[in-house]
Design a protein around this motif. Structure first.
Motif, PDB file in Angstrom:
ATOM      1  N   PRO A  46       0.690  -1.184  -0.052  1.00 20.83           N
ATOM      2  CA  PRO A  46      -0.055  -0.044  -0.012  1.00 20.83           C
ATOM      3  C   PRO A  46       0.890   1.336   0.016  1.00 20.83           C
ATOM      4  O   PRO A  46       0.353   2.200  -0.506  1.00 20.83           O
ATOM      5  CB  PRO A  46      -0.905  -0.148   1.333  1.00 20.83           C
ATOM      6  N   SER A  47       2.091   1.304   0.551  1.00 15.98           N
ATOM      7  CA  SER A  47       2.922   2.460   0.573  1.00 15.98           C
ATOM      8  C   SER A  47       4.251   2.470   0.006  1.00 15.98           C
ATOM      9  O   SER A  47       4.677   3.584  -0.151  1.00 15.98           O
ATOM     10  CB  SER A  47       3.010   3.075   2.238  1.00 15.98           C
ATOM     11  N   ASP A  48       4.746   1.208  -0.091  1.00 16.35           N
ATOM     12  CA  ASP A  48       6.080   1.013  -0.481  1.00 16.35           C
ATOM     13  C   ASP A  48       5.921   0.330  -2.243  1.00 16.35           C
ATOM     14  O   ASP A  48       5.710  -0.678  -2.143  1.00 16.35           O
ATOM     15  CB  ASP A  48       6.999   0.183   0.176  1.00 16.35           C
ATOM     16  N   THR A  49       6.139   1.232  -3.099  1.00 13.21           N
ATOM     17  CA  THR A  49       6.108   0.808  -4.468  1.00 13.21           C
ATOM     18  C   THR A  49       7.022  -0.317  -4.987  1.00 13.21           C
ATOM     19  O   THR A  49       6.743  -1.095  -5.778  1.00 13.21           O
ATOM     20  CB  THR A  49       6.018   1.908  -5.311  1.00 13.21           C
TER      21      THR A  49
END
Length: 153
Positions: free
Chosen positions: A96-99
């Motif tokens: 969700p937050s670290d591509t």
């Protein structure tokens, strides 16, 4: 003329490294016997167990988390996770937050096989280490200390 070989230890049974190696080989042989019918290797089991353990507290478990929990090489973890994904024991989704990261989840089949594996492995551990009796807790403490002191960050 033969060169004299100098050993620090008087016999193999005085060498903690030799003994640990022998013990590990015997223990792994026992694990293999019970994991083979489940179509799992010891390494696959360790990574599934790490994922299962981490998933109890974290809904976004990553490959790095699994590598850290299991003290295994990150590249090896990546390869084994691909195999577990092909077996449909895990899925990998976008973080969700670290591509750059993927979130690893147990599938229903993965949870089922992990539960079966845990049962047989825990039974093997109880049987294998039963000879230690009341010495098992301090043995575990010493092993934990050795792991902690020798971990690479």
């Amino acid at each position: 003329m033969k060169k004299q070989i100098d050993f620090k230890f008087k016999s193999p049974n005085d060498s903690p490294g030799y003994l640990l190696g022998q013990l590990t080989l015997l223990w792994q042989r026992q694990q293999k016997k019970v994991l083979d019918p489940l179509n799992l290797t010891s390494t696959q089991f360790v990574l599934l167990a790490a994922l299962g353990w981490l998933s109890k507290k974290n809904s976004a478990v990553t490959q790095v988390d699994i590598a850290n929990q299991s003290n295994t090489d990150r590249m090896m973890v990546s390869k084994v996770l691909r195999t577990l994904e092909k077996k449909e024991f895990i899925t990998r989704t976008e973080h969700p937050s670290d591509t750059r990261a993927k979130v690893i989840h147990l599938t229903a089949a993965g949870a089922e096989i992990l539960q079966k594996a845990l049962t047989v492995i825990e039974n093997i551990d109880i049987e294998f280490f039963s000879v230690l009796g009341d010495h098992l807790p301090p043995f575990n403490e010493y092993m934990s200390k050795l792991i902690e002191l020798n971990k690479e960050d």
